[in-house]
Write an enzyme that holds these catalytic residues in place. Structure first.
Site, short mmCIF file in Angstrom:
data_model
loop_
_atom_site.label_atom_id
_atom_site.label_comp_id
_atom_site.label_asym_id
_atom_site.label_seq_id
_atom_site.Cartn_x
_atom_site.Cartn_y
_atom_site.Cartn_z
N MET A 152 -56.06 -47.70 -14.44
CA MET A 152 -55.85 -46.33 -14.94
C MET A 152 -56.72 -46.00 -16.14
O MET A 152 -56.42 -45.12 -16.94
CB MET A 152 -54.37 -46.13 -15.29
CG MET A 152 -53.43 -46.30 -14.12
SD MET A 152 -51.69 -46.18 -14.62
CE MET A 152 -51.60 -44.48 -15.22
N LYS A 154 -56.48 -39.51 -22.32
CA LYS A 154 -55.38 -39.38 -23.27
C LYS A 154 -55.80 -39.80 -24.68
O LYS A 154 -55.45 -39.15 -25.67
CB LYS A 154 -54.18 -40.23 -22.81
CG LYS A 154 -53.53 -39.73 -21.53
CD LYS A 154 -52.97 -38.33 -21.69
CE LYS A 154 -52.18 -37.88 -20.47
NZ LYS A 154 -51.72 -36.47 -20.60
N PRO A 200 -59.60 -44.37 -16.64
CA PRO A 200 -60.01 -42.98 -16.89
C PRO A 200 -58.88 -42.13 -17.47
O PRO A 200 -59.11 -41.28 -18.33
CB PRO A 200 -60.44 -42.49 -15.51
CG PRO A 200 -60.86 -43.72 -14.79
CD PRO A 200 -59.91 -44.79 -15.26
N TYR A 201 -57.67 -42.36 -17.00
CA TYR A 201 -56.50 -41.64 -17.50
C TYR A 201 -56.28 -41.96 -18.98
O TYR A 201 -56.07 -41.05 -19.81
CB TYR A 201 -55.28 -42.02 -16.68
CG TYR A 201 -53.97 -41.48 -17.17
CD1 TYR A 201 -53.61 -40.15 -16.95
CD2 TYR A 201 -53.06 -42.31 -17.84
CE1 TYR A 201 -52.40 -39.66 -17.38
CE2 TYR A 201 -51.84 -41.81 -18.28
CZ TYR A 201 -51.51 -40.49 -18.05
OH TYR A 201 -50.30 -40.01 -18.48
N TYR A 202 -56.33 -43.23 -19.33
CA TYR A 202 -56.13 -43.62 -20.72
C TYR A 202 -57.26 -43.14 -21.62
O TYR A 202 -57.04 -42.77 -22.77
CB TYR A 202 -55.96 -45.14 -20.84
CG TYR A 202 -54.57 -45.60 -20.52
CD1 TYR A 202 -53.57 -45.56 -21.48
CD2 TYR A 202 -54.23 -46.07 -19.25
CE1 TYR A 202 -52.27 -45.97 -21.20
CE2 TYR A 202 -52.94 -46.48 -18.95
CZ TYR A 202 -51.97 -46.42 -19.93
OH TYR A 202 -50.68 -46.81 -19.63
#
Length: 213
Positions: A125, A132, A127-129
């Site tokens: 994950m 964020k 790219p998500y982190y």
């Protein structure tokens, strides 16, 4: 307080809107499809159609009526890294810019557990982190009176009403409804102002936990 919930059609956003509808606050659901606007209005909830991939000016104009923004939007698990960057990062930053331009002071952002600690990110994950992490940093550098809520693993069970926050929060899970309750409780809890914190289900009632941050 007039609150605009960005990402109001998401799993957390919907619950935030419902809770605000039955509170002393007034709420506007910000969504990206006309049918979603219609659904909220059919429930007696004010709604606004806005595009996070559009221009900041459109967001600014809409935000002029708000006292607070809660950003709970996300590209979702079925999209690629490109949409994650466009919504979770750039979309979030656009709403921060718009909030500042519109004179909105209070801004609450849904982030992710340990988004500030690269060494703890889930490899699948990343790219998500990344999104964020940098959205959080942009908010911290803004002039907004911010709160960054970083929930653990999200689950769809009934709210427990008890959480552990901040440095005492070990990696664990939290119900989406409890996250929604934390967001609403943070609106006027001064002890959450200018703070970023992890939150998981735990041992203290939400309001007590936030006062102890």
């Amino acid at each position: 307080m007039k609150v605009m919930v960005v990402g109001a059609n998401g799993q957390i956003g919907k619950q935030v809107v419902e809770k605000l509808q039955h509170s002393e606050h007034t709420v506007t659901a910000v969504v990206r499809k006309q049918e979603q606007v219609n659904e909220f209005k059919n429930k007696g909830i004010e709604a606004a159609l806005l595009d996070l991939e559009g221009k900041v000016d459109s967001l600014t104009e809409a935000f002029t009526v708000a006292d607070a923004i809660i950003f709970a939007a996300g590209s979702g698990g079925h999209t690629g890294p490109d949409k994650t960057l466009l919504i979770d990062l750039d979309g979030a930053v656009k709403t921060m810019e718009a909030a500042e331009a519109a004179g909105v002071e209070r801004y609450i952002l849904v982030s992710a557990f340990d988004a500030d600690k690269r060494e703890n990110w889930n490899a699948e994950m990343r790219p998500y982190y990344v999104a964020k992490h940098y959205a959080d940093r942009m908010l911290e550098q803004s002039k907004l009176n911010y709160t960054i809520v970083k929930p653990g693993g999200l689950i769809n069970e009934n709210a427990l009403g008890k959480v552990t926050v901040g440095v005492d929060a070990e990696p664990s899970t939290i119900t989406r409804e409890d996250v929604a309750d934390v967001l609403v409780a943070s609106l006027e809890e001064a002890n959450t102002y200018q703070k970023s914190f992890n939150v998981v289900n735990g041992t203290l009632p939400i309001k007590e936990a936030l006062k102890n941050l």
